[in-house]
Every structure is written in C-alpha cells, then in structure tokens.
Design a protein around this motif. Structure first.
Motif: not given
Length: 919
Positions: A33-36, A69-71, A76-77, A81-83
C-alpha cells in the motif's frame, strides 16, 4: 462448470495475477500500500543499497529522509509497514534514454535486510551479475531480472535461486551469453507459474532442460525463445506441466523431421510459438487435438505442402502465422474450413512468403473479425472485388504483394464504393489499383503506413485526401508509379519518418521545410524530373539520416550547410547536373557511411575533410572531373570501405599501396583516369577478395550505381551490388607486368585491366580464380601463350584478350568453347578454335622462335629436290645420247628388249591356256 469455462477462468486469474502492477502475493492482510512510515532497519538497508548503485539520471533522488515507504519504487505493507515491493525497472523509451536512466554498480547484500520483500524488479538496468545472495530472499514471489545488463553478462545462472520456493514469477530473459549448464535447481520451484529464460544459452544442457521444466506442475507460461536449443526429446514418459497455457520456443536451432508428439498432449495450450526453427514435413494432423489454441505461430519452420481444411476446426484461433514456409497450392479449401465454426473470431492471419498461387477466394470475407491480413510474397493472380472485403469490418492492416507479372487487379463494380473498414496499414506491390487514386483508397484517412508500389497509379495525389492523412502517416511509399505534379510537401507531416517517392514523374523544384517534417529519417526522391538547386533548408531536418536525390535534373552547387546534419548516414545525388567543389563541410557529420555523387560535374580535388568520416562504407565519385591523386586517408583512416568507385575522372599519379589496407573492399574501380606506374602487388591484402565473407546488410530505398561488367555499363541497385567483387583499372597508363599475386584473389568475379600498357605474360595461375565471370586484358602489350589454366574457369562468360601480342594455340575446355573469335582478334600469331587460323598438323604448338628454323628446313628440302631432278636428267641423257649416236649399240639394245618381250608374251599365253583348261 465445463472444461472450457474452467480453463478460461484459470487463464484470466493467471493473467491478472502476473501482469497487474500491484500484484497480490497471497499474503493474507499483508498487501502493499502507500504507507508512509518505515522500519528503521529496512531504511538503513535501502540506503546501503543506494550507496553502491550508480544513478546517472537521479532516479533514486527521493531516497532521503525517514519515510522510505514514499521513496520511488518502494511499496510497504499497510499493516506492518514492512517493505514488500521494490520496483526499479528502467522504463526508457529510446536508446539514449536508456543510457541516461540505467542503474548500475554493485548489488549490495543489504537487501537481505528486507525480510518481507515479495516483489523485486531490477529489469533493463546495467548491473553486471546476478548475485548468489538473491537465493536468500525467500519471501520473494516475483523476481524480474530481465535485461539486467546493457552488456554481455556471461557466466551461469546462480543455482541458489532454487531456494526461492515461494516464487511464482521468474524472468531472467535477455541477459545475453548468460548460460545454464543444468537447470536442476528449477525442480525446487514447485509454485512457479511463469518462467522466462529467453536468450539464455541452454545449448550445453542437451535435452535435460525439458526434464527439469517438466518438474513444475503449476507452470502456466513458459518462454524459451532464442535459447540455442538444438534438440528436443521426441517423447516424455509422463507430462507434469499439463496446465501449461503458453509455450514459446521460437528462434532456436531445433532441427527435427517432425514436431515432437508430447507438445500435442498439452491440450490446455492457448498460445504455441515454434517459429524460426527447422522442422519439416507437412502440417501435422495432431494440431486438430489442440482445440483450445488461440495463438499459433509456425512462421519459418520449414513446413510444406497444402494447408489442411481441419485448421478451420480450431474455432478459438485468433492469431495464425504460417509465413515464410513452403506451403503451396490454393487456399480455398483452407478458408472453407472456417465455415464449420459457429462463429469466426480470427483476428490475425499471416500467409506471407510461401508458394501459394491462384486466385484469392471470396471466402476470405467470412473472417469478419479479422484485424490484420498478410498475404505478401506469394504468386497470387486474378481479380479482387467488393465481395472479398464487404464483411471485413474490423480490418486495420492489409498487406498484399504478388510476384506474378500480371499482378492482382482491383476491380470494383462501383467506382464510388467505400469499404466498411478503416485501415491503419496498407502495403501493396504489383496490385493494380490505378489508374488514379480510387475512392475506396481515398476513404482511408487514418493511415499510418501507406505503401502502394507498382500499383499502376498516374496523375496527381488528391490534395484533400493527403491533407487528412498527413497528420497520421509515419511511412509513405508510392514508388514505381507514374504519379506527376509537384512534390506534396506543403502539408505538415508531423509523424512521418520514411518517404519513398522514387520512380515517378514528379517535377519542379525541390522545396522542403524542416518544420513540416520534424522527425523525418529517410527521404528518397530518385528517378523523377526534379530541377533547380538543392535547397539549403533540407539540411535543417536534423533527424534525417538517409537522402536519395539521384537521377533527377538538379543543378548548381551542393549546399554548404551540409554540416548541420549530425546524423546523416547515406547520401545519393548521382546522375544530376551538380557542379563545383565538394564543400569541406562534408566531413563534419562523421556518421556518413555511404556517399554517391557519381555522374555529375564536380571538380577539384577529393577533399581531405572526408577523412573525418571514419565509418565510410561505400564511396562513389565516378563520372566527374576530379583531379589530383588518390588521397592518403583512403585506406588509412577509413578502414571499413567496401566500395571505392573513382572511375571516369581526371585523377593521376600512381595507384597507392595504402589502398591495400582495406580488408573489406569488394569493389575497386579506378578505370578511365590517368593513373601511371605499376599495379601494386599488395592487392593480395584485400582479404575480402581472398576469402568469402558474409554479404553486406540489406539497405532500404532504391539507390543504384553504374558498374562496367562484361563489356557493358550496367545499373545495379544498392542491395544487388553487394554481391559483386570487382577490380577495374582499365583505360589508364599502367606499365609493367600483371602481378602473379592477383591469382590469389579467389573471390574475384570481374578483372578488367584493358587499355593500358601492360607487358609480360598472363599469370600462369589465373585459373585459380574459379569465380571469375569477366576477364578483360585487351589493348595491352601482353605476350607469350594463353595459360592452359584459363580453361578450368567454369563461370567465365566474358573474355577479351584482343589486341595484344599473344601467340600459340588457344586452350580448349569449359567456357572457352562458348566464346567467339572477337575475344582473340588482333593477336596474329594465335591459332586454333575459334579462329580460322589452323595450328601445325602435328598439333604441337611451335613458339615464334622456332619459325625461322622451319623456314631453313624448307630451303634445304628445296635444294635436295633440285639435286635429284638434275641427277636424273644427266643420267638419262648419258645413256640415251650414246644410243642415238652409236648405231651398233642401238641395234643390240633394242634386239635385247625384243627378246625379253617375246619371252614375257609366251609365258603369259601358257598361263592363260592352263587356266582355261581348269575352268
């Protein structure tokens, strides 16, 4: 649920699974997802990875701060929050963009810190290896390393990839020279659904690769294109990958008398591509069992015979390519087979470059869903009417050519007929659509590709139609017609890349605006009636790399603005009335490979500025008024020259030995100049004339050049000339002997040394030139006998040895028997067939030095005969004179002969009497 619905659903799910950008990895709630936020450990791992990567375009410039996660390229999940996804594929659209955006350097093992990474795409970059540590990324479901490097990788595929037991998708394609001696590690990837090893060298695996792939029961798509596979197992004990939907084995080196049977057991196949291999035989009947096929590509695999009717029973077939085989006969039965289907869904049909003949049947119109039709390169004949096209409502591409002299005739009963389709592409050659531009063609206003060659079209191009299509067209080819009027360049062609209008009747000045055709790459206007000067504005078309203006009526000087062309590769302005010196700016675009300026009025010396064109391939400057000597840079700074044509100029000096430094030279034509000195012996260094090499690449367009062969000037196209091998030094002032080294140029086809002052004998080993077709040594001062080895030449069709000082018998054998006496005239001491002069009766060829001895022998014989006659006369009168003068001797002499006479008469009478008594 029936089997068809089952497979359709399976295929849909697989395609959705494999090709969507946000892949579902069956991770439960762990979806990208688009988690930051970002796990710190993973952020540091990504920064370590970035540190070792070269990034010329700054694609990783967003990799700063704490919100990894915004790079760019990271997903990321949303729960942990894991890549989960690292997508760094290079999405370049041109070669230049590729170089500018290609990531390179070292792949840092810090990626192992991304323990939940399920998706990794590093495709189309410049990394130099697949590291072993990738085998420890055990969470991976998707791995794409295709085109990993811009250079040849080499080495082996790491067997550690076999540890990725969760992998569903693996693409290692287009890593050139990357090999695999064995693929045993594949058997551990039991979940694999997609495997692409295209261009990976599997030649050393033998047939074992098939057993390894057969261990993948979940496999749905298998791509093994261009893998140098040479052999296939003809059968398999058991087939485990029966769910296979796609099998691509195109472009290999497979040689087999038939297609292996196990392929026909893959009854779920929807796509089968076996193109560009070497099978043989007729179309296999077993294809009838593959009723699920939607895409079948058998192009260029060596099949022959007629097409079977049962192909029409493959009712799900949407794509069928049978091009470049040896199929023959008509196609009526083949097309009638499609009437068995309750619906026709064929979208693409390719029957090009076979031996089909006869008329194209009207049943072609049954394929109502047809989008692309390719019928080029066959022997079609007959007439096409509205009935052939009336139902082809979806047709977008129509490609049709024939090699029959009478061609195909388009004969629509209604001249105003407008077809139901809107074509994007149309290519026709030898298809008579003229005499004008028909209404059905003018109704096609969305064409991007328009090629109508030898179509019998005359008159002008309809301006309204051209105005509507000009904004779409990328390729425009109307060559070999009788189209007249002004050039149609006042309209904007914003997308046109290729314009070919040669062999027509266009007239008037050449007017071009660079703003009208900003992306034009090739322009061919040869064989027209264009006049005036070459406008300097043409040099402002920066994208232009090929220009052909030959065989027109252009005059004036060549534009000085030539140097503006930074990408020009080929220029042809031959057979015009251009004059003046070649501008020094000609040497500025170093990309120039072909320069043809022959048969104009150019003068001065060959400019030294051309030495900057180090990529020169062919140089034609003949038929002008160039002076001076051959410059040093030819042979020193342009090493790739294939053709050097400087004939019919005013050049002088010696033939320089640095020409021998051209190993790729096929044609050396220096005839009709003022060269002096001797023929260089170093010509033996022209290795392309010593050893057979592959032909030059085929070039687009219709450019041509004049070549003197077999005593005549002949015109050859730029592609047919690539097969010629010529040395022509005729009509100069060359002295000395013909070097014996010329006999080592084994690939030579034409040797013309006529009209010089050469002396000595013809090289004795001239017969070594077994490919020689033309030999002209006429009008020199050659002496001695014609070498017997000349009779061994089996391809020789033109021989001229006339007007020399040759002597002796003409050799006999092979082609020499087919030549007439004009080949030898002007050599008074030659004898034998085909001349009327007979050689000596004993068949011995006496050299000129022995002829005086023959005359002396004749004088001695005359003296002998005179002595004998005089002796007879003196002896006769010594006896007869005595008898006349002495009477007693005379009586005694005649009395003696009377007695002899009586005795002889009596003996004869007795013999006759005895014979009569016996009878």
């Amino acid at each position: 649920m029936d089997s068809y619905t089952h497979y359709l659903l399976l295929f849909f799910l697989a395609s959705l699974y494999l090709h969507t950008s946000n892949l579902c990895f069956c991770l439960g709630d762990e979806l990208p997802s688009s988690v930051n936020s970002c796990i710190e450990e993973e952020r540091r791992a990504l920064l370590s990875f970035k540190k070792d990567v070269t990034d010329p375009s700054g694609r990783l410039s967003s990799w700063v701060g704490h919100e990894c996660c915004r790079w760019r390229g990271i997903s990321c999940n949303n729960r942990t929050g894991r890549a989960a996804k690292l997508d760094l594929r290079n999405t370049y659209t041109s070669h230049r963009e590729y170089e500018q955006s290609c990531l390179g350097g070292k792949l840092n093992p810090s990626l192992l810190g991304l323990k939940h990474l399920a998706y990794l795409d590093l495709s189309s970059n410049c990394f130099q290896e697949i590291p072993n540590f990738f085998g420890q990324l055990t969470s991976l479901r998707y791995l794409n390393l295709s085109r990993l490097s811009s250079s040849f990788l080499g080495g082996e595929i790491p067997s550690s990839l076999g540890n990725l037991s969760n992998l569903n998708y693996l693409d290692l394609s287009w890593n050139l020279l990357f090999g695999g001696k064995n693929l045993n590690w594949l058997s551990h990837l039991s979940s694999l659904k997609y495997l692409n090893l295209g261009s990976v060298d599997l030649s050393s695996t033998g047939v074992s690769w098939l057993q390894d792939v057969n261990m993948l029961p979940s496999l749905l798509e298998l791509y093994l294109s261009r893998c140098q596979i040479q052999n296939l197992s003809l059968s398999l004990p058991s087939i485990n990958f029966t769910s296979l939907l796609v099998l691509d084995m195109s472009g290999n080196e497979i040689k087999s008398s038939f297609i292996p049977k196990w392929i026909f057991n893959l009854t779920s196949l929807k796509k089968l591509d076996l193109s560009s291999n070497s099978f043989s035989g007729s179309f296999p009947d077993e294809f009838a069992s593959l009723t699920s096929l939607e895409h079948l590509d058998l192009e260029e695999i060596g099949l022959h015979g007629q097409l079977p009717k049962f192909i029409g029973n493959l009712c799900k077939l949407k794509f069928l390519s049978l091009g470049a085989n040896k199929f023959d006969g008509g196609i009526h039965e083949f097309l009638s087979g499609f009437s068995n289907c309750s619906f026709k869904i064929m979208e693409s049909l390719d029957l090009s470059h076979n031996d089909f003949n006869g008329a194209i049947p009207k049943s072609l119109g049954q394929l109502s869903q047809l989008v692309s039709l390719d019928l080029r390169g066959n022997s079609w004949e007959g007439t096409l009417t509205e009935a052939h096209f009336i139902n082809l409502t979806s047709l977008e591409s129509l490609l049709m050519t024939t090699n029959q002299p009478e061609g195909i005739i388009f004969n629509f009963a209604n001249y105003e007929w407008i077809p139901p389709f809107k074509l994007r592409e149309i290519e026709m050659d030898n298809c008579r659509v003229g005499p004008g531009f028909p209404v059905w063609l003018q109704s096609q206003t969305e064409l991007t590709f328009l090629a109508l060659t030898n179509a019998g079209i005359s008159g002008g191009i309809p301006e309204e139609w051209l105005f509507k299509t000009s904004s779409y067209i990328t390729i425009l080819d109307l060559s070999e017609n009788n189209i007249s009027g002004k050039l149609p360049f006042r309209f904007n062609f914003p997308n046109v890349e290729f314009i070919e209008l040669s062999h027509n009747r266009f007239n008037g000045p050449l007017q071009l605006l660079s703003t009208n055709m900003p992306v034009l790459q090739a322009l061919t206007l040869s064989y027209n009636y264009l006049n005036g000067t070459i406008p300097s504005s043409i040099c402002s078309i920066q994208s232009l790399n090929r220009l052909s203006l030959g065989n027109n009526q252009l005059s004036g000087k060549f534009p000085q603005e030539w140097g503006l062309w930074s990408n020009i590769e080929s220029l042809d302005v031959s057979n015009n009335n251009l004059s003046g010196n070649i501008p020094t700016s000609m040497g500025i675009p170093t990309s120039l490979e072909i320069l043809n300026m022959e048969n104009n009025h150019f003068s001065g010396e060959i400019p030294s500025a051309l030495q900057n064109c180090s990529s020169f391939n062919r140089l034609y400057l003949g038929g002008n008024k160039f002076t001076g000597s051959i410059p040093f840079w030819i042979g020193s700074l342009v090493p790739f020259l294939n053709v050097l044509q400087l004939r019919s100029n005013l050049l002088s000096g010696h033939i320089p030995e640095h020409l021998c430094n051209l190993p790729y030279l096929h044609i050396l034509d220096l005839g009709h100049n003022n060269f002096s000195g001797t023929i260089p012996k170093c010509l033996i260094n022209l290795t392309s004339l010593v050893h057979a090499t592959s032909a030059w690449p085929i070039l687009p367009g219709h450019a041509s050049t004049t070549v003197t062969l077999k005593g005549r000037e002949l015109e050859y196209g730029q592609n047919s000339i690539r097969y010629l091998t010529i040395i022509d030094l005729s009509s100069n002032n060359l002295l000395g002997e013909i070097p014996e080294e010329i006999s080592s140029l084994l690939v030579l086809g034409t040797l013309n040394l006529s009209m010089n002052q050469l002396s000595g004998t013809i090289p004795s080993k001239i017969g070594n030139l077994q490919l020689l077709e033309t030999l002209d040594l006429s009008q020199n001062q050659l002496s001695g006998q014609i070498p017997q080895s000349l009779s061994s030449l089996t391809f020789l069709s033109h021989l001229n040895l006339s007007h020399n000082n040759l002597i002796g018998r003409i050799p006999t054998g092979n082609q020499l028997q087919t030549l007439d006496n004009s080949s030898y005239e002007g050599n008074p001491l030659l004898c034998g067939f085909p001349l009327s002069t007979k050689c000596h009766e004993d068949g011995d060829d006496k050299p000129h030095a022995e002829e005086n001895k023959d005359h002396e022998d004749n004088d001695e014989k005359i003296g002998l005969y005179t002595s004998v006659v005089l002796g007879f006369i003196i002896g006769f009168w010594s006896v007869c004179g005595t008898l006349i003068m002495n009477k007693s001797w005379r009586y005694a002499y005649f009395q003696f002969f009377d007695n002899i006479k009586d005795k002889v008469a009596l003996a004869i009478a007795l013999k006759v009497a005895r014979y009569q008594r016996k009878v």
